[in-house]
Design a protein around this motif. Structure first.
Motif, PDB file in Angstrom:
ATOM      1  N   PHE A 111       0.828  -1.194   0.000  1.00 51.10           N
ATOM      2  CA  PHE A 111       0.000   0.000   0.000  1.00 51.10           C
ATOM      3  C   PHE A 111       0.866   1.248   0.000  1.00 51.10           C
ATOM      4  N   ARG A 112       0.566   2.123  -0.901  1.00 51.83           N
ATOM      5  CA  ARG A 112       1.201   3.445  -0.938  1.00 51.83           C
ATOM      6  C   ARG A 112       0.105   4.480  -1.111  1.00 51.83           C
ATOM      7  N   PRO A 113       0.294   5.678  -0.553  1.00 51.51           N
ATOM      8  CA  PRO A 113      -0.674   6.740  -0.814  1.00 51.51           C
ATOM      9  C   PRO A 113      -0.650   7.137  -2.288  1.00 51.51           C
ATOM     10  N   VAL A 114      -1.699   7.798  -2.741  1.00 51.38           N
ATOM     11  CA  VAL A 114      -1.823   8.216  -4.138  1.00 51.38           C
ATOM     12  C   VAL A 114      -2.055   9.721  -4.179  1.00 51.38           C
ATOM     13  N   VAL A 115      -1.266  10.398  -5.015  1.00 54.40           N
ATOM     14  CA  VAL A 115      -1.430  11.846  -5.195  1.00 54.40           C
ATOM     15  C   VAL A 115      -2.439  12.085  -6.309  1.00 54.40           C
ATOM     16  N   THR A 116      -3.428  12.922  -6.033  1.00 60.18           N
ATOM     17  CA  THR A 116      -4.417  13.299  -7.052  1.00 60.18           C
ATOM     18  C   THR A 116      -4.414  14.812  -7.226  1.00 60.18           C
ATOM     19  N   PHE A 117      -4.823  15.241  -8.445  1.00 59.66           N
ATOM     20  CA  PHE A 117      -4.892  16.681  -8.764  1.00 59.66           C
ATOM     21  C   PHE A 117      -6.352  17.085  -8.901  1.00 59.66           C
ATOM     22  N   THR A 118      -6.636  18.317  -8.466  1.00 61.59           N
ATOM     23  CA  THR A 118      -7.925  18.955  -8.728  1.00 61.59           C
ATOM     24  C   THR A 118      -7.659  20.386  -9.186  1.00 61.59           C
ATOM     25  N   PRO A 119      -8.025  20.710 -10.444  1.00 63.42           N
ATOM     26  CA  PRO A 119      -8.598  19.862 -11.489  1.00 63.42           C
ATOM     27  C   PRO A 119      -7.586  18.808 -11.951  1.00 63.42           C
ATOM     28  N   ASP A 175       7.980  16.453 -10.361  1.00 63.58           N
ATOM     29  CA  ASP A 175       7.370  15.204  -9.894  1.00 63.58           C
ATOM     30  C   ASP A 175       7.007  15.358  -8.425  1.00 63.58           C
ATOM     31  N   TYR A 176       5.726  15.128  -8.100  1.00 66.40           N
ATOM     32  CA  TYR A 176       5.243  15.302  -6.738  1.00 66.40           C
ATOM     33  C   TYR A 176       4.927  13.939  -6.108  1.00 66.40           C
ATOM     34  N   GLN A 177       5.286  13.841  -4.830  1.00 66.80           N
ATOM     35  CA  GLN A 177       5.013  12.628  -4.054  1.00 66.80           C
ATOM     36  C   GLN A 177       4.612  13.033  -2.641  1.00 66.80           C
ATOM     37  N   CYS A 178       3.971  12.094  -1.946  1.00 67.64           N
ATOM     38  CA  CYS A 178       3.615  12.345  -0.552  1.00 67.64           C
ATOM     39  C   CYS A 178       3.809  11.059   0.241  1.00 67.64           C
ATOM     40  N   SER A 179       3.878  11.205   1.525  1.00 72.15           N
ATOM     41  CA  SER A 179       3.910  10.048   2.421  1.00 72.15           C
ATOM     42  C   SER A 179       3.041  10.359   3.625  1.00 72.15           C
ATOM     43  N   TYR A 180       2.677   9.310   4.332  1.00 73.24           N
ATOM     44  CA  TYR A 180       1.771   9.457   5.459  1.00 73.24           C
ATOM     45  C   TYR A 180       2.390   8.758   6.656  1.00 73.24           C
ATOM     46  N   GLY A 181       2.647   9.526   7.707  1.00 71.98           N
ATOM     47  CA  GLY A 181       3.287   8.970   8.885  1.00 71.98           C
ATOM     48  C   GLY A 181       4.652   8.406   8.528  1.00 71.98           C
ATOM     49  N   THR A 182       4.865   7.150   8.881  1.00 71.03           N
ATOM     50  CA  THR A 182       6.142   6.497   8.580  1.00 71.03           C
ATOM     51  C   THR A 182       6.019   5.563   7.381  1.00 71.03           C
ATOM     52  N   GLY A 183       4.915   5.716   6.622  1.00 68.89           N
ATOM     53  CA  GLY A 183       4.671   4.814   5.497  1.00 68.89           C
ATOM     54  C   GLY A 183       5.516   5.138   4.286  1.00 68.89           C
ATOM     55  N   SER A 184       5.303   4.375   3.242  1.00 77.17           N
ATOM     56  CA  SER A 184       6.071   4.507   1.998  1.00 77.17           C
ATOM     57  C   SER A 184       5.657   5.751   1.236  1.00 77.17           C
ATOM     58  N   ILE A 189       3.841  11.766  -9.452  1.00 76.93           N
ATOM     59  CA  ILE A 189       2.890  12.281 -10.431  1.00 76.93           C
ATOM     60  C   ILE A 189       3.428  13.625 -10.910  1.00 76.93           C
ATOM     61  N   ARG A 190       3.439  13.797 -12.223  1.00 75.19           N
ATOM     62  CA  ARG A 190       4.131  14.961 -12.788  1.00 75.19           C
ATOM     63  C   ARG A 190       3.140  16.072 -13.113  1.00 75.19           C
ATOM     64  N   LEU A 191       3.535  17.305 -12.762  1.00 77.34           N
ATOM     65  CA  LEU A 191       2.794  18.508 -13.119  1.00 77.34           C
ATOM     66  C   LEU A 191       3.657  19.348 -14.053  1.00 77.34           C
ATOM     67  N   ASN A 192       3.073  19.763 -15.204  1.00 84.21           N
ATOM     68  CA  ASN A 192       3.766  20.651 -16.145  1.00 84.21           C
ATOM     69  C   ASN A 192       3.033  21.984 -16.188  1.00 84.21           C
ATOM     70  N   VAL A 193       3.787  23.053 -15.951  1.00 84.80           N
ATOM     71  CA  VAL A 193       3.216  24.403 -15.995  1.00 84.80           C
ATOM     72  C   VAL A 193       3.759  25.084 -17.241  1.00 84.80           C
ATOM     73  N   PRO A 205      -3.248  13.050 -15.320  1.00 83.97           N
ATOM     74  CA  PRO A 205      -1.867  12.609 -15.085  1.00 83.97           C
ATOM     75  C   PRO A 205      -1.671  11.122 -15.383  1.00 83.97           C
ATOM     76  N   TYR A 206      -2.622  10.302 -14.971  1.00 81.63           N
ATOM     77  CA  TYR A 206      -2.575   8.867 -15.241  1.00 81.63           C
ATOM     78  C   TYR A 206      -3.905   8.439 -15.847  1.00 81.63           C
ATOM     79  N   ILE A 207      -3.839   7.618 -16.882  1.00 79.57           N
ATOM     80  CA  ILE A 207      -5.043   7.029 -17.474  1.00 79.57           C
ATOM     81  C   ILE A 207      -4.809   5.532 -17.542  1.00 79.57           C
ATOM     82  N   TYR A 208      -5.770   4.775 -17.006  1.00 81.01           N
ATOM     83  CA  TYR A 208      -5.658   3.320 -16.996  1.00 81.01           C
ATOM     84  C   TYR A 208      -6.737   2.717 -17.893  1.00 81.01           C
ATOM     85  N   GLU A 209      -6.404   1.556 -18.458  1.00 83.18           N
ATOM     86  CA  GLU A 209      -7.380   0.875 -19.310  1.00 83.18           C
ATOM     87  C   GLU A 209      -8.678   0.669 -18.528  1.00 83.18           C
ATOM     88  N   GLY A 210      -9.775   0.869 -19.221  1.00 82.47           N
ATOM     89  CA  GLY A 210     -11.086   0.757 -18.593  1.00 82.47           C
ATOM     90  C   GLY A 210     -11.598   2.064 -18.032  1.00 82.47           C
TER      91      GLY A 210
END
Length: 578
Positions: A111-119, A175-184, A189-193, A205-210
């Motif tokens: 398990f790893r946290p996931v970074v999401t963007f809005t929008p 490239d942005y990343q995050c962690s939670y507590g002592t987790g991984s 996830i890349r942001l381009n300005v 940022p990511y598109i998966y099949e389906g």
């Protein structure tokens, strides 16, 4: 030599196919950007055109530095962290590919946290706002602290769930990343300005099949627009007076270079057309399944496994598996990736496949076809008898013959015998059944069974009918030792005073021609000459009283084989009166 310097040194010719410039793009196999140390990764240079690959030259670059590779694809057999980077290829014509970023991670928690963007756009204009969130499992949320990283360096000392960029600048690209507590750490996830372009093609940022996804042909708000056109290589999507393209179900075939063009109006009399393009990777949720088996012979356990690899970013995704033989379902969808046949038989041979799907059935994949032939552990037995014909009192031996497959020739077999369906010898390691003195009641239909010691495989022989015959006393005819004697006289007519000679004539058997015989003569039943070796009887001077019926008898010396008396012959009066 850097990528930029190399391009400057070359005279670039833009190759156009069907009116569009040919541009290569890089893909990974497995088809995702994040891999673990030790994973194998194939990196390919793809060109969508009518020109054969053999006509191209291939140049590879990593982080803008030329690599010593000139093939259309290459393999990183065991990825290391220093294999991370931006990979580009160029065919010597057209434009170089967009960078494809590969991230190699050490194996940590599933398990790893996931970074999401809005929008949810990976490319924005300067001065726009984006909110990043560190999503964790609901069970993990609480008072733990959040840590944010940009290009692997910690930022934002506030340690909050959200990281907000209110007014984006070019320096916010990364490239942005995050962690939670002592987790991984989360996956990057890349942001381009983009500070300059009048139009940008925005994608998640990511598109998966389906997944459903939306593309946006975005421009500065000071412009009005009329027509927006979207392209994917040779595929054209047009939506008049709208700046978005909605695709309800992504698949990996949609990977490629997308372009949008937009007519911008500054005033009623002034407009221009602008465009932007970007490479979009539709990532697999899981790899194409491969069906494998442990190999089996008759009676052995057959185990099939449906092997697939989850995209590391989707490590917690639930999958279901189903198995088929000759297109018939054997095991319906479940969480088990194995199918077992505890004791495989010949009829379990066939063409096997497996399907893998997500719980929502948005993605479903079928494996390769695996042809499995269950090997016969041993041949069908044949029951045989050691004699062609059995009589009462004879010794009878039956054999149950079979042949083990060479690969399993140490398998221990057991044998049993039956007459008319009833067991006459229980299972044992002996392949023979013996009847020391066969009797009539031992007649019947015989079969034998062969099985493994665990009884996982059992086979029955053919039926052998055995008839026990009555033992007759056979009387062989005695060969005649000598023929019946015939009495003869040397003269046709005898007169008084004549010499009369009678002969007792017989013939010995050819194989017994040395047998010594004795002869005797009779007149009217009375013996006139005792048994002797002489076969003649003489009367020197016949008289009337010598007339009568004469016979002779022949016998062996032992008297054991005395022949029957010859028929009495009437002898005409042998004498006449003088």
């Amino acid at each position: 030599m850097s990528f930029i310097m190399f391009l400057a040194a070359m005279s670039l010719i833009e190759l156009r196919i069907s009116g569009a410039a040919v541009r290569s793009f890089v893909t990974f196999t497995p088809n995702w950007e994040n891999v673990f140390q030790g994973d194998s990764v194939t990196i390919s240079c793809n060109v969508r055109s009518n020109v054969q690959f053999s006509t191209y030259s291939f140049y590879w670059y990593k982080n803008n530095e030329m690599m010593s590779i000139n093939e259309q694809k290459f393999i990183i057999t065991s990825a290391e962290e220093n294999d991370s980077g931006d990979y580009q290829c160029w065919t010597g014509t057209g434009n170089p590919s967009y960078p494809a970023r590969l991230y190699v991670h050490s194996k940590g928690s599933a398990f790893r946290p996931v970074v999401t963007f809005t929008p949810n756009w990976r490319k924005i204009f300067i001065n726009e706002t984006v909110v990043m969130r560190c999503d964790v499992e609901s069970t993990a949320q609480g008072t733990q602290r959040y840590y944010w990283y940009k290009n692997m360096e910690m930022i934002n000392k506030e340690q909050k769930l959200d990281l907000t960029i209110i007014i984006a600048t070019k320096e916010d690209t990364g490239d942005y990343q995050c962690s939670y507590g002592t987790g991984s750490l989360s996956y990057p996830i890349r942001l381009n300005v983009n500070p300059y372009a009048p139009v940008i093609l925005q994608a998640p940022p990511y598109i998966y099949e389906g997944d459903p996804f939306t593309l946006r042909c975005h421009s500065w708000s000071l412009y009005k627009y009329e027509i927006v056109t979207f392209f994917l290589t040779d595929n054209k999507y047009t939506q008049a007076e709208k700046h978005v393209l909605y695709i309800p179900n992504a698949n990996t075939a949609m990977t490629g270079i997308y372009q949008c063009t937009k007519r911008l109006d500054k005033s009623l009399s002034s407009y221009r057309t602008e465009k932007d393009e970007t490479f979009i990777l539709i990532q697999e949720l899981f790899s194409d399944p491969e069906i494998r088996h442990n190999g089996s012979s008759v009676g052995g356990d057959l185990t099939l496994t449906c092997v697939t690899r989850l995209n590391p970013v989707k490590a917690t995704l639930g999958l279901q598996f189903a198995f088929y033989r000759n297109l018939w379902m054997l095991q319906d969808f479940s969480v088990s990736d194995t199918y077992r046949v505890p004791s495989a038989q010949l009829e379990d041979s066939g063409n096997y496949t497996c399907d893998v799907r997500t719980y929502g059935c948005s993605v479903r994949k079928t494996s390769n076809m695996l042809s499995i032939q269950i090997e016969e552990l041993f041949s069908y037995p044949e029951i045989k008898m050691d004699l062609d014909t059995i009589h009462e009192g004879d010794d009878m031996t039956l054999t149950c013959g079979t042949t083990l497959t060479p690969l399993r020739d140490t398998t221990e077999l057991e044998f049993a015998f039956y007459r008319d369906g009833r067991n006459v010898q229980e299972f044992s390691v002996s392949d023979t059944y013996r009847v020391p003195s066969a009797q009539l009641e031992d007649s019947g239909n015989y079969t034998c069974d062969v099985r493994t010691s665990t009884d996982s495989v059992r086979k029955r022989s053919n039926v052998l009918y055995i008839q026990i015959h009555i033992k007759h006393v056979v009387y062989f005819p005695l060969l005649e030792l000598f023929s019946y004697p015939e009495i003869k006289m040397d003269l046709d007519t005898i007169y008084e005073g004549d010499n009369m000679t009678l002969t007792c004539d017989t013939t010995r058997a050819p194989l017994r021609d040395t047998t010594e015989l004795e002869f005797a003569f009779y007149r009217d039943g009375r013996n006139v000459q005792e048994f002797s070796v002489s076969d003649t009887y003489r009367v020197p001077s016949a008289q009337l009283e010598d007339s009568g019926n004469y016979t002779c008898v022949v016998r062996t010396i032992t008297g054991r084989h005395e022949s029957q008396q010859a028929a009495i012959k009437d002898i005409a009066p042998l004498m006449r009166e003088v």
